[in-house]
Design a protein around this motif. Structure first.
Motif, PDB file in Angstrom:
ATOM      1  N   ASP A 166       0.818  -1.205   0.000  1.00  0.00           N
ATOM      2  CA  ASP A 166       0.000   0.000   0.000  1.00  0.00           C
ATOM      3  C   ASP A 166       0.855   1.260   0.000  1.00  0.00           C
ATOM      4  O   ASP A 166       0.404   2.324  -0.432  1.00  0.00           O
ATOM      5  CB  ASP A 166      -0.917   0.019   1.230  1.00  0.00           C
ATOM      6  CG  ASP A 166      -1.909  -1.136   1.203  1.00  0.00           C
ATOM      7  OD1 ASP A 166      -2.746  -1.167   0.284  1.00  0.00           O
ATOM      8  OD2 ASP A 166      -1.820  -2.007   2.094  1.00  0.00           O
ATOM      9  N   LEU A 167       2.105   1.123   0.494  1.00  0.00           N
ATOM     10  CA  LEU A 167       2.980   2.284   0.655  1.00  0.00           C
ATOM     11  C   LEU A 167       4.428   1.816   0.759  1.00  0.00           C
ATOM     12  O   LEU A 167       4.689   0.755   1.326  1.00  0.00           O
ATOM     13  CB  LEU A 167       2.608   3.032   1.939  1.00  0.00           C
ATOM     14  CG  LEU A 167       3.424   4.265   2.302  1.00  0.00           C
ATOM     15  CD1 LEU A 167       2.884   5.474   1.542  1.00  0.00           C
ATOM     16  CD2 LEU A 167       3.349   4.539   3.785  1.00  0.00           C
ATOM     17  N   VAL A 168       5.324   2.621   0.231  1.00  0.00           N
ATOM     18  CA  VAL A 168       6.761   2.411   0.432  1.00  0.00           C
ATOM     19  C   VAL A 168       7.261   3.564   1.294  1.00  0.00           C
ATOM     20  O   VAL A 168       6.986   4.733   0.997  1.00  0.00           O
ATOM     21  CB  VAL A 168       7.536   2.384  -0.903  1.00  0.00           C
ATOM     22  CG1 VAL A 168       9.035   2.317  -0.660  1.00  0.00           C
ATOM     23  CG2 VAL A 168       7.081   1.229  -1.765  1.00  0.00           C
ATOM     24  N   LEU A 169       7.984   3.211   2.354  1.00  0.00           N
ATOM     25  CA  LEU A 169       8.558   4.203   3.259  1.00  0.00           C
ATOM     26  C   LEU A 169      10.072   4.097   3.185  1.00  0.00           C
ATOM     27  O   LEU A 169      10.648   3.078   3.534  1.00  0.00           O
ATOM     28  CB  LEU A 169       8.076   3.958   4.689  1.00  0.00           C
ATOM     29  CG  LEU A 169       8.610   4.891   5.769  1.00  0.00           C
ATOM     30  CD1 LEU A 169       8.147   6.320   5.523  1.00  0.00           C
ATOM     31  CD2 LEU A 169       8.156   4.420   7.140  1.00  0.00           C
ATOM     32  N   MET A 170      10.703   5.141   2.676  1.00  0.00           N
ATOM     33  CA  MET A 170      12.159   5.184   2.579  1.00  0.00           C
ATOM     34  C   MET A 170      12.709   5.821   3.840  1.00  0.00           C
ATOM     35  O   MET A 170      12.361   6.953   4.180  1.00  0.00           O
ATOM     36  CB  MET A 170      12.607   6.025   1.390  1.00  0.00           C
ATOM     37  CG  MET A 170      12.212   5.453   0.078  1.00  0.00           C
ATOM     38  SD  MET A 170      13.587   4.611  -0.668  1.00  0.00           S
ATOM     39  CE  MET A 170      13.159   4.823  -2.378  1.00  0.00           C
ATOM     40  N   GLN A 219      -0.641  10.675   5.143  1.00  0.00           N
ATOM     41  CA  GLN A 219      -0.684  11.522   3.943  1.00  0.00           C
ATOM     42  C   GLN A 219      -0.390  10.698   2.701  1.00  0.00           C
ATOM     43  O   GLN A 219      -1.037  10.837   1.679  1.00  0.00           O
ATOM     44  CB  GLN A 219       0.300  12.676   4.067  1.00  0.00           C
ATOM     45  CG  GLN A 219      -0.161  13.776   4.969  1.00  0.00           C
ATOM     46  CD  GLN A 219       0.866  14.895   5.109  1.00  0.00           C
ATOM     47  OE1 GLN A 219       2.038  14.741   4.807  1.00  0.00           O
ATOM     48  NE2 GLN A 219       0.402  16.035   5.600  1.00  0.00           N
ATOM     49  N   GLY A 220       0.623   9.819   2.806  1.00  0.00           N
ATOM     50  CA  GLY A 220       0.974   8.969   1.673  1.00  0.00           C
ATOM     51  C   GLY A 220      -0.157   8.046   1.268  1.00  0.00           C
ATOM     52  O   GLY A 220      -0.327   7.739   0.079  1.00  0.00           O
ATOM     53  N   LEU A 221      -0.947   7.617   2.240  1.00  0.00           N
ATOM     54  CA  LEU A 221      -2.081   6.737   1.960  1.00  0.00           C
ATOM     55  C   LEU A 221      -3.357   7.510   1.632  1.00  0.00           C
ATOM     56  O   LEU A 221      -4.399   6.917   1.376  1.00  0.00           O
ATOM     57  CB  LEU A 221      -2.346   5.836   3.186  1.00  0.00           C
ATOM     58  CG  LEU A 221      -1.256   4.819   3.487  1.00  0.00           C
ATOM     59  CD1 LEU A 221      -1.501   4.169   4.840  1.00  0.00           C
ATOM     60  CD2 LEU A 221      -1.177   3.765   2.380  1.00  0.00           C
ATOM     61  N   GLY A 222      -3.262   8.841   1.637  1.00  0.00           N
ATOM     62  CA  GLY A 222      -4.422   9.674   1.338  1.00  0.00           C
ATOM     63  C   GLY A 222      -5.471   9.641   2.425  1.00  0.00           C
ATOM     64  O   GLY A 222      -6.658   9.812   2.167  1.00  0.00           O
ATOM     65  N   GLU A 246       1.181   2.870  -8.999  1.00  0.00           N
ATOM     66  CA  GLU A 246       0.149   3.402  -8.126  1.00  0.00           C
ATOM     67  C   GLU A 246       0.558   3.441  -6.655  1.00  0.00           C
ATOM     68  O   GLU A 246      -0.104   4.085  -5.838  1.00  0.00           O
ATOM     69  CB  GLU A 246      -1.147   2.581  -8.273  1.00  0.00           C
ATOM     70  CG  GLU A 246      -1.069   1.167  -7.723  1.00  0.00           C
ATOM     71  CD  GLU A 246      -0.303   0.153  -8.588  1.00  0.00           C
ATOM     72  OE1 GLU A 246      -0.126  -0.972  -8.100  1.00  0.00           O
ATOM     73  OE2 GLU A 246       0.123   0.467  -9.707  1.00  0.00           O
ATOM     74  N   THR A 247       1.649   2.779  -6.303  1.00  0.00           N
ATOM     75  CA  THR A 247       2.070   2.712  -4.902  1.00  0.00           C
ATOM     76  C   THR A 247       2.843   3.977  -4.516  1.00  0.00           C
ATOM     77  O   THR A 247       3.874   4.277  -5.108  1.00  0.00           O
ATOM     78  CB  THR A 247       2.955   1.473  -4.652  1.00  0.00           C
ATOM     79  OG1 THR A 247       2.236   0.311  -5.069  1.00  0.00           O
ATOM     80  CG2 THR A 247       3.313   1.346  -3.181  1.00  0.00           C
ATOM     81  N   PRO A 248       2.352   4.711  -3.512  1.00  0.00           N
ATOM     82  CA  PRO A 248       3.069   5.922  -3.092  1.00  0.00           C
ATOM     83  C   PRO A 248       4.405   5.599  -2.420  1.00  0.00           C
ATOM     84  O   PRO A 248       4.519   4.597  -1.705  1.00  0.00           O
ATOM     85  CB  PRO A 248       2.120   6.596  -2.105  1.00  0.00           C
ATOM     86  CG  PRO A 248       1.042   5.627  -1.802  1.00  0.00           C
ATOM     87  CD  PRO A 248       1.120   4.503  -2.766  1.00  0.00           C
ATOM     88  N   VAL A 249       5.382   6.440  -2.673  1.00  0.00           N
ATOM     89  CA  VAL A 249       6.700   6.337  -2.043  1.00  0.00           C
ATOM     90  C   VAL A 249       6.911   7.615  -1.247  1.00  0.00           C
ATOM     91  O   VAL A 249       6.836   8.713  -1.794  1.00  0.00           O
ATOM     92  CB  VAL A 249       7.823   6.188  -3.095  1.00  0.00           C
ATOM     93  CG1 VAL A 249       9.193   6.160  -2.421  1.00  0.00           C
ATOM     94  CG2 VAL A 249       7.609   4.938  -3.945  1.00  0.00           C
TER      95      VAL A 249
END
Length: 101
Positions: free
Chosen positions: A50-54, A96-99, A76-79
């Protein structure tokens, strides 16, 4: 409710452990950790997140190249990037990244 799945990329073992613990403790998220670009790409090929967290540790040019590779696989995957600032900021960035804000 299904937990949102996060791919966490961080090269510093202590920071990786802390971020994983904080994120999973919330009960809203499940974390898959990667300590290198190669491992992150392998995880990303095998699973839809669902999300990539750097997190910290990769050189900026490697981060940019990795983000580009990940966007080619699942555009489509937010980073999002997190380099500190406490758990409040961390969860704000994730939501925020997941809306969700």
């Amino acid at each position: 409710m299904k937990k949102k799945e996060i791919l966490l990329i961080c090269c510093h073992p202590g920071i990786l452990e802390t971020l994983t613990r904080l994120i999973e403790k919330s009960g809203e998220f499940s974390v898959t950790a990667a300590t290198s670009s190669e491992a992150a790409v392998d995880h990303f090929h095998a699973h839809v997140f669902d999300l990539v967290l750097m997190g910290a540790g990769l050189p900026p040019e490697e981060e940019q190249g990795l983000e580009q590779k990940l966007k080619e696989i699942h555009p489509e995957t937010p980073v999002i990037y997190h380099f500190g600032g406490g758990s409040g900021l961390l969860f704000t960035e994730i939501k925020q990244g997941l809306g969700q804000t």
